[in-house]
Scaffold this motif. Structure first.
Motif, PDB file in Angstrom:
ATOM      1  N   GLN A  24       0.828  -1.203   0.000  1.00 63.08           N
ATOM      2  CA  GLN A  24       0.000   0.000   0.000  1.00 63.08           C
ATOM      3  C   GLN A  24       0.868   1.261   0.000  1.00 63.08           C
ATOM      4  N   LEU A  25       1.947   1.255   0.776  1.00 63.48           N
ATOM      5  CA  LEU A  25       2.866   2.391   0.799  1.00 63.48           C
ATOM      6  C   LEU A  25       3.549   2.573  -0.553  1.00 63.48           C
ATOM      7  N   ALA A  26       3.979   1.457  -1.153  1.00 67.63           N
ATOM      8  CA  ALA A  26       4.629   1.526  -2.461  1.00 67.63           C
ATOM      9  C   ALA A  26       3.681   2.112  -3.504  1.00 67.63           C
ATOM     10  N   ALA A  27       2.425   1.683  -3.481  1.00 65.05           N
ATOM     11  CA  ALA A  27       1.439   2.197  -4.431  1.00 65.05           C
ATOM     12  C   ALA A  27       1.186   3.685  -4.188  1.00 65.05           C
ATOM     13  N   LEU A  33       9.190  -1.639  -4.583  1.00 68.50           N
ATOM     14  CA  LEU A  33       8.990  -2.556  -3.466  1.00 68.50           C
ATOM     15  C   LEU A  33       9.809  -3.817  -3.678  1.00 68.50           C
ATOM     16  N   SER A  34      10.616  -4.123  -2.692  1.00 68.38           N
ATOM     17  CA  SER A  34      11.374  -5.368  -2.679  1.00 68.38           C
ATOM     18  C   SER A  34      10.964  -6.152  -1.443  1.00 68.38           C
ATOM     19  N   ILE A  35      10.699  -7.426  -1.652  1.00 69.07           N
ATOM     20  CA  ILE A  35      10.342  -8.306  -0.543  1.00 69.07           C
ATOM     21  C   ILE A  35      11.487  -9.276  -0.338  1.00 69.07           C
ATOM     22  N   ALA A  65       4.323 -14.008  -0.772  1.00 66.82           N
ATOM     23  CA  ALA A  65       4.366 -12.604  -0.353  1.00 66.82           C
ATOM     24  C   ALA A  65       4.185 -11.679  -1.553  1.00 66.82           C
ATOM     25  N   ALA A  66       4.800 -12.002  -2.676  1.00 70.00           N
ATOM     26  CA  ALA A  66       4.654 -11.171  -3.876  1.00 70.00           C
ATOM     27  C   ALA A  66       3.202 -11.157  -4.349  1.00 70.00           C
ATOM     28  N   ALA A  67       2.525 -12.290  -4.255  1.00 70.51           N
ATOM     29  CA  ALA A  67       1.105 -12.352  -4.639  1.00 70.51           C
ATOM     30  C   ALA A  67       0.265 -11.473  -3.718  1.00 70.51           C
ATOM     31  N   ILE A  68       0.548 -11.495  -2.420  1.00 78.18           N
ATOM     32  CA  ILE A  68      -0.158 -10.642  -1.460  1.00 78.18           C
ATOM     33  C   ILE A  68       0.092  -9.175  -1.804  1.00 78.18           C
ATOM     34  N   GLY A  75       2.755  -2.556  -7.879  1.00 74.59           N
ATOM     35  CA  GLY A  75       2.992  -2.883  -9.284  1.00 74.59           C
ATOM     36  C   GLY A  75       4.084  -3.935  -9.376  1.00 74.59           C
ATOM     37  N   HIS A  76       5.269  -3.504  -9.730  1.00 72.02           N
ATOM     38  CA  HIS A  76       6.419  -4.407  -9.821  1.00 72.02           C
ATOM     39  C   HIS A  76       6.909  -4.752  -8.416  1.00 72.02           C
ATOM     40  N   VAL A  77       7.104  -6.037  -8.167  1.00 73.30           N
ATOM     41  CA  VAL A  77       7.595  -6.498  -6.869  1.00 73.30           C
ATOM     42  C   VAL A  77       8.849  -7.328  -7.105  1.00 73.30           C
ATOM     43  N   GLU A  78       9.936  -6.932  -6.462  1.00 68.84           N
ATOM     44  CA  GLU A  78      11.188  -7.675  -6.547  1.00 68.84           C
ATOM     45  C   GLU A  78      11.257  -8.659  -5.383  1.00 68.84           C
TER      46      GLU A  78
END
Length: 137
Positions: A24-27, A33-35, A65-68, A75-78
């Motif tokens: 939510q913060l990244a959006a 966002l990197s997980i 976690a990326a799916a969540i 958007g893009h999740v690393e």
């Protein structure tokens, strides 16, 4: 301004809350966002170095976690798999070396003796980090 967010997860329910908030913060800020998850090592001085998780378990934690995160609006999740003897130091060191300006972690319900015995990765990250840290519950 928040431009790079690192969210640490261990696959538990409390870390899923951290992933949702980080997404939510990244959006909201248009941030990267990197997980990450840290595969903690044990042994090694006179015996073999043994990691807590198998590689496929680490990948499953990251994929979930990326799916969540995507569902929560990122958007893009690393996805990052880190290896270390200590989770908190790995998270903080990676964030600092790679220019992250915000770390998001979750915490469980540890109190009293269990807190003293088990410690808290979230508390250690918050105490050591060079940047803002958000701890979710």
């Amino acid at each position: 301004m928040t431009s790079k967010i690192l969210c640490a997860t261990d696959g538990t329910e409390h870390s899923a809350h951290a992933v949702e908030l980080a997404a939510q913060l990244a959006a909201k800020f248009g941030a990267k966002l990197s997980i990450c998850t840290v595969n903690v090592a044990h042994g090694g001085s006179r015996g073999p170095l043994i990691y807590t998780l198998e590689d496929d378990q680490v990948q499953k934690i990251l994929d979930n976690a990326a799916a969540i995160a995507r569902k929560a609006g990122a958007g893009h999740v690393e996805e990052l798999a880190l290896r270390s003897r200590e989770a908190a130091s790995a998270i903080v060191q990676y964030a600092e070396e790679n220019g992250y300006d915000h770390i998001v972690v979750g915490t469980g319900d540890k109190r009293g003796v269990s807190r003293l015995v088990l410690g808290s990765v979230a508390a250690d990250v918050a105490g050591r980090a060079h940047c803002n840290v958000t701890v979710t519950r």
